[in-house]
Design a protein around this motif. Structure first.
Motif, PDB file in Angstrom:
ATOM      1  N   THR A  41       0.622  -1.091   0.134  1.00 24.70           N
ATOM      2  CA  THR A  41       0.096   0.062  -0.086  1.00 24.70           C
ATOM      3  C   THR A  41       0.878   1.274  -0.028  1.00 24.70           C
ATOM      4  OG1 THR A  41      -1.952   0.993   0.970  1.00 24.70           O
ATOM      5  CG2 THR A  41      -0.244   0.585   2.361  1.00 24.70           C
ATOM      6  N   VAL A  42       0.230   2.332  -0.057  1.00 22.07           N
ATOM      7  CA  VAL A  42       0.816   3.627  -0.164  1.00 22.07           C
ATOM      8  C   VAL A  42      -0.177   4.599   0.471  1.00 22.07           C
ATOM      9  CG1 VAL A  42       1.755   5.688  -1.471  1.00 22.07           C
ATOM     10  CG2 VAL A  42       2.491   3.422  -2.187  1.00 22.07           C
ATOM     11  N   ILE A  43       0.065   5.374   1.605  1.00 24.42           N
ATOM     12  CA  ILE A  43      -1.107   6.407   2.000  1.00 24.42           C
ATOM     13  C   ILE A  43      -0.500   7.782   1.538  1.00 24.42           C
ATOM     14  CG2 ILE A  43      -1.879   7.273   4.051  1.00 24.42           C
ATOM     15  CD1 ILE A  43      -2.766   4.253   3.732  1.00 24.42           C
ATOM     16  N   PRO A  44      -1.297   8.333   0.712  1.00 25.89           N
ATOM     17  CA  PRO A  44      -1.105   9.576  -0.075  1.00 25.89           C
ATOM     18  C   PRO A  44      -1.165  10.538   1.044  1.00 25.89           C
ATOM     19  CG  PRO A  44      -2.891   8.483  -1.059  1.00 25.89           C
ATOM     20  CD  PRO A  44      -2.669   7.580   0.088  1.00 25.89           C
ATOM     21  N   ALA A  45      -0.018  11.623   0.674  1.00 23.90           N
ATOM     22  CA  ALA A  45      -0.089  12.874   1.469  1.00 23.90           C
ATOM     23  C   ALA A  45      -1.493  13.756   1.145  1.00 23.90           C
ATOM     24  CB  ALA A  45       1.332  13.759   0.973  1.00 23.90           C
ATOM     25  N   GLY A  46      -1.735  14.485   2.213  1.00 18.40           N
ATOM     26  CA  GLY A  46      -2.787  15.331   2.380  1.00 18.40           C
ATOM     27  C   GLY A  46      -4.207  14.684   2.546  1.00 18.40           C
ATOM     28  N   THR A  47      -4.120  13.477   2.886  1.00 16.75           N
ATOM     29  CA  THR A  47      -5.171  12.564   3.266  1.00 16.75           C
ATOM     30  C   THR A  47      -5.152  12.785   5.043  1.00 16.75           C
ATOM     31  OG1 THR A  47      -3.941  10.580   4.000  1.00 16.75           O
ATOM     32  CG2 THR A  47      -4.896  10.860   1.573  1.00 16.75           C
ATOM     33  N   PHE A  49      -5.092  10.800   7.114  1.00 16.10           N
ATOM     34  CA  PHE A  49      -4.283   9.692   7.826  1.00 16.10           C
ATOM     35  C   PHE A  49      -2.853  10.392   7.906  1.00 16.10           C
ATOM     36  CE2 PHE A  49      -7.403   7.440   5.259  1.00 16.10           C
ATOM     37  CZ  PHE A  49      -8.196   7.057   5.962  1.00 16.10           C
ATOM     38  N   ILE A  50      -2.504  11.281   7.275  1.00 17.57           N
ATOM     39  CA  ILE A  50      -1.251  11.880   7.579  1.00 17.57           C
ATOM     40  C   ILE A  50      -0.922  13.084   8.342  1.00 17.57           C
ATOM     41  CG2 ILE A  50       0.715  12.829   6.105  1.00 17.57           C
ATOM     42  CD1 ILE A  50       0.061   9.845   5.569  1.00 17.57           C
ATOM     43  N   ARG A  51       0.005  13.000   9.203  1.00 18.41           N
ATOM     44  CA  ARG A  51       0.200  14.193  10.156  1.00 18.41           C
ATOM     45  C   ARG A  51       0.798  15.229   9.277  1.00 18.41           C
ATOM     46  NH1 ARG A  51       2.525  11.778  15.691  1.00 18.41           N
ATOM     47  NH2 ARG A  51       0.783  10.903  16.463  1.00 18.41           N
ATOM     48  N   GLU A  52       1.175  16.572   9.997  1.00 15.36           N
ATOM     49  CA  GLU A  52       1.706  17.818   9.464  1.00 15.36           C
ATOM     50  C   GLU A  52       3.191  17.746   8.946  1.00 15.36           C
ATOM     51  OE1 GLU A  52       1.277  21.389  11.618  1.00 15.36           O
ATOM     52  OE2 GLU A  52      -0.949  21.098  11.850  1.00 15.36           O
ATOM     53  N   ASP A  53       3.798  16.549   9.692  1.00 15.87           N
ATOM     54  CA  ASP A  53       5.383  16.273   9.413  1.00 15.87           C
ATOM     55  C   ASP A  53       5.380  14.986   8.314  1.00 15.87           C
ATOM     56  OD1 ASP A  53       4.521  14.048  10.957  1.00 15.87           O
ATOM     57  OD2 ASP A  53       6.193  14.160  12.292  1.00 15.87           O
ATOM     58  N   THR A  55       4.304  12.248   8.280  1.00 13.61           N
ATOM     59  CA  THR A  55       4.110  10.872   8.904  1.00 13.61           C
ATOM     60  C   THR A  55       2.689  10.439   8.840  1.00 13.61           C
ATOM     61  OG1 THR A  55       4.330  11.474  11.022  1.00 13.61           O
ATOM     62  CG2 THR A  55       6.410  11.124  10.067  1.00 13.61           C
ATOM     63  N   VAL A  56       2.537   9.045   8.960  1.00 15.49           N
ATOM     64  CA  VAL A  56       1.153   8.407   8.967  1.00 15.49           C
ATOM     65  C   VAL A  56       0.923   8.280  10.421  1.00 15.49           C
ATOM     66  CG1 VAL A  56      -0.050   6.365   8.543  1.00 15.49           C
ATOM     67  CG2 VAL A  56       1.798   6.845   6.853  1.00 15.49           C
ATOM     68  N   GLU A  57      -0.345   8.674  10.591  1.00 17.30           N
ATOM     69  CA  GLU A  57      -0.925   8.244  12.230  1.00 17.30           C
ATOM     70  C   GLU A  57      -0.577   7.201  12.766  1.00 17.30           C
ATOM     71  OE1 GLU A  57      -2.413  10.613  14.518  1.00 17.30           O
ATOM     72  OE2 GLU A  57      -2.278  12.271  13.008  1.00 17.30           O
ATOM     73  N   PRO A  58      -0.039   6.962  13.882  1.00 16.35           N
ATOM     74  CA  PRO A  58       0.215   5.957  14.348  1.00 16.35           C
ATOM     75  C   PRO A  58      -0.606   4.703  14.710  1.00 16.35           C
ATOM     76  CG  PRO A  58       1.370   7.433  15.810  1.00 16.35           C
ATOM     77  CD  PRO A  58       0.331   8.222  14.647  1.00 16.35           C
ATOM     78  N   LEU A  59      -2.052   5.154  14.928  1.00 17.34           N
ATOM     79  CA  LEU A  59      -3.105   3.719  14.977  1.00 17.34           C
ATOM     80  C   LEU A  59      -3.518   3.613  13.472  1.00 17.34           C
ATOM     81  CD1 LEU A  59      -5.296   4.968  18.042  1.00 17.34           C
ATOM     82  CD2 LEU A  59      -3.739   3.198  17.782  1.00 17.34           C
ATOM     83  N   VAL A  60      -3.285   4.413  12.364  1.00 15.59           N
ATOM     84  CA  VAL A  60      -3.483   4.000  11.169  1.00 15.59           C
ATOM     85  C   VAL A  60      -2.687   2.769  10.706  1.00 15.59           C
ATOM     86  CG1 VAL A  60      -3.628   4.689   8.697  1.00 15.59           C
ATOM     87  CG2 VAL A  60      -4.419   6.047  10.481  1.00 15.59           C
ATOM     88  N   LEU A  61      -1.409   2.828  11.297  1.00 18.75           N
ATOM     89  CA  LEU A  61      -0.541   1.572  11.040  1.00 18.75           C
ATOM     90  C   LEU A  61      -1.315   0.169  11.425  1.00 18.75           C
ATOM     91  CD1 LEU A  61       2.665   3.212  12.095  1.00 18.75           C
ATOM     92  CD2 LEU A  61       1.696   3.104   9.673  1.00 18.75           C
ATOM     93  N   LEU A  62      -2.064   0.336  12.704  1.00 14.25           N
ATOM     94  CA  LEU A  62      -2.851  -0.884  13.072  1.00 14.25           C
ATOM     95  C   LEU A  62      -3.708  -1.284  12.166  1.00 14.25           C
ATOM     96  CD1 LEU A  62      -3.069  -3.320  15.065  1.00 14.25           C
ATOM     97  CD2 LEU A  62      -4.419  -1.253  16.609  1.00 14.25           C
ATOM     98  N   VAL A  98       7.992   0.571  15.783  1.00 10.69           N
ATOM     99  CA  VAL A  98       9.210   0.583  15.850  1.00 10.69           C
ATOM    100  C   VAL A  98       9.888   1.672  14.913  1.00 10.69           C
ATOM    101  CG1 VAL A  98       9.259  -1.706  16.825  1.00 10.69           C
ATOM    102  CG2 VAL A  98       9.379  -1.488  14.262  1.00 10.69           C
ATOM    103  N   GLY A  99       9.020   2.356  14.280  1.00  7.77           N
ATOM    104  CA  GLY A  99       9.599   3.234  13.372  1.00  7.77           C
ATOM    105  C   GLY A  99       8.644   4.179  12.890  1.00  7.77           C
ATOM    106  N   LYS A 100       9.007   5.206  11.769  1.00  4.75           N
ATOM    107  CA  LYS A 100       7.835   5.852  11.229  1.00  4.75           C
ATOM    108  C   LYS A 100       7.681   5.674   9.705  1.00  4.75           C
ATOM    109  CE  LYS A 100       8.940   9.937  14.254  1.00  4.75           C
ATOM    110  NZ  LYS A 100       8.936  11.564  14.249  1.00  4.75           N
ATOM    111  N   ALA A 101       6.316   5.770   9.520  1.00  2.00           N
ATOM    112  CA  ALA A 101       5.888   5.526   8.259  1.00  2.00           C
ATOM    113  C   ALA A 101       5.662   6.825   7.570  1.00  2.00           C
ATOM    114  CB  ALA A 101       4.606   4.487   8.020  1.00  2.00           C
ATOM    115  N   VAL A 102       5.821   6.832   6.130  1.00  2.00           N
ATOM    116  CA  VAL A 102       5.820   8.449   5.794  1.00  2.00           C
ATOM    117  C   VAL A 102       4.855   8.281   4.360  1.00  2.00           C
ATOM    118  CG1 VAL A 102       7.947   9.490   6.664  1.00  2.00           C
ATOM    119  CG2 VAL A 102       7.813   8.184   4.254  1.00  2.00           C
ATOM    120  N   ALA A 103       4.266   9.304   4.044  1.00  2.00           N
ATOM    121  CA  ALA A 103       3.109   9.640   3.355  1.00  2.00           C
ATOM    122  C   ALA A 103       4.129   9.318   1.860  1.00  2.00           C
ATOM    123  CB  ALA A 103       2.713  11.052   3.191  1.00  2.00           C
TER     124      ALA A 103
END
Length: 153
Positions: A41-47, A49-53, A55-62, A98-103
């Motif tokens: 998958t890819v989570i697009p920027a601007g949705t 589910f994405i924070r200002e920095d 990165t993908v919101e942590p609970l979205v990873l779950l 254990v890490g950060k996911a980015v848009a």
């Protein structure tokens, strides 16, 4: 061994789950086999589910890992004449970031079925991005018998 009885690879994840955009977070079933699968998958920027920095919101990873488990369950029970079989998240026994996911960057989710009994399925899921571990979860899902609950699409 990779098994795909339903056509060419990769297969759109939407063929196996009832989720629809914007809540359908997983994109494709890349490989499936008896005890698990690999989802991309890819989570697009601007949705949402994405924070200002970026990165993908942590609970979205779950949720991504849970949807990957649902894709695997849908793949195992796919029957085009009966629609998609509903599967429900029944519990989370562990979730670790254990890490950060980015848009806008591809993610790979590996799902392993550990055990199943009476409609319940225990899974381990791992999410990676750019070759690095990002999140892990142990989940329990419930999938009623094929004759009881079907979702039409």
């Amino acid at each position: 061994m990779t098994i795909f009885p339903f056509g060419a690879c990769p297969v759109p994840a939407l063929e196996f789950i009832p989720h629809r955009p914007p809540m359908a977070l997983v994109k494709s079933l890349e490989r499936a086999y008896g005890e698990g699968c690999i989802i991309c998958t890819v989570i697009p920027a601007g949705t949402m589910f994405i924070r200002e920095d970026a990165t993908v919101e942590p609970l979205v990873l779950l949720e991504i890992i849970a949807q990957a488990c649902a894709v695997y369950g849908g793949w195992r029970t796919k029957d085009d004449s009966q629609g998609k079989q509903a599967a429900f998240l029944a519990g989370v026994s562990s979730f670790e970031i254990v890490g950060k996911a980015v848009a806008d960057e591809p993610m790979e989710i590996t799902v392993t079925l550990l055990r199943e009994f009476a409609g319940f399925h225990l899974f381990n899921g791992e999410l990676r991005q750019g070759g690095y571990d990002v999140a892990r979860a142990s989940l329990k899902a419930y999938q009623p018998a094929a004759t009881t609950t079907r979702l039409e699409t």
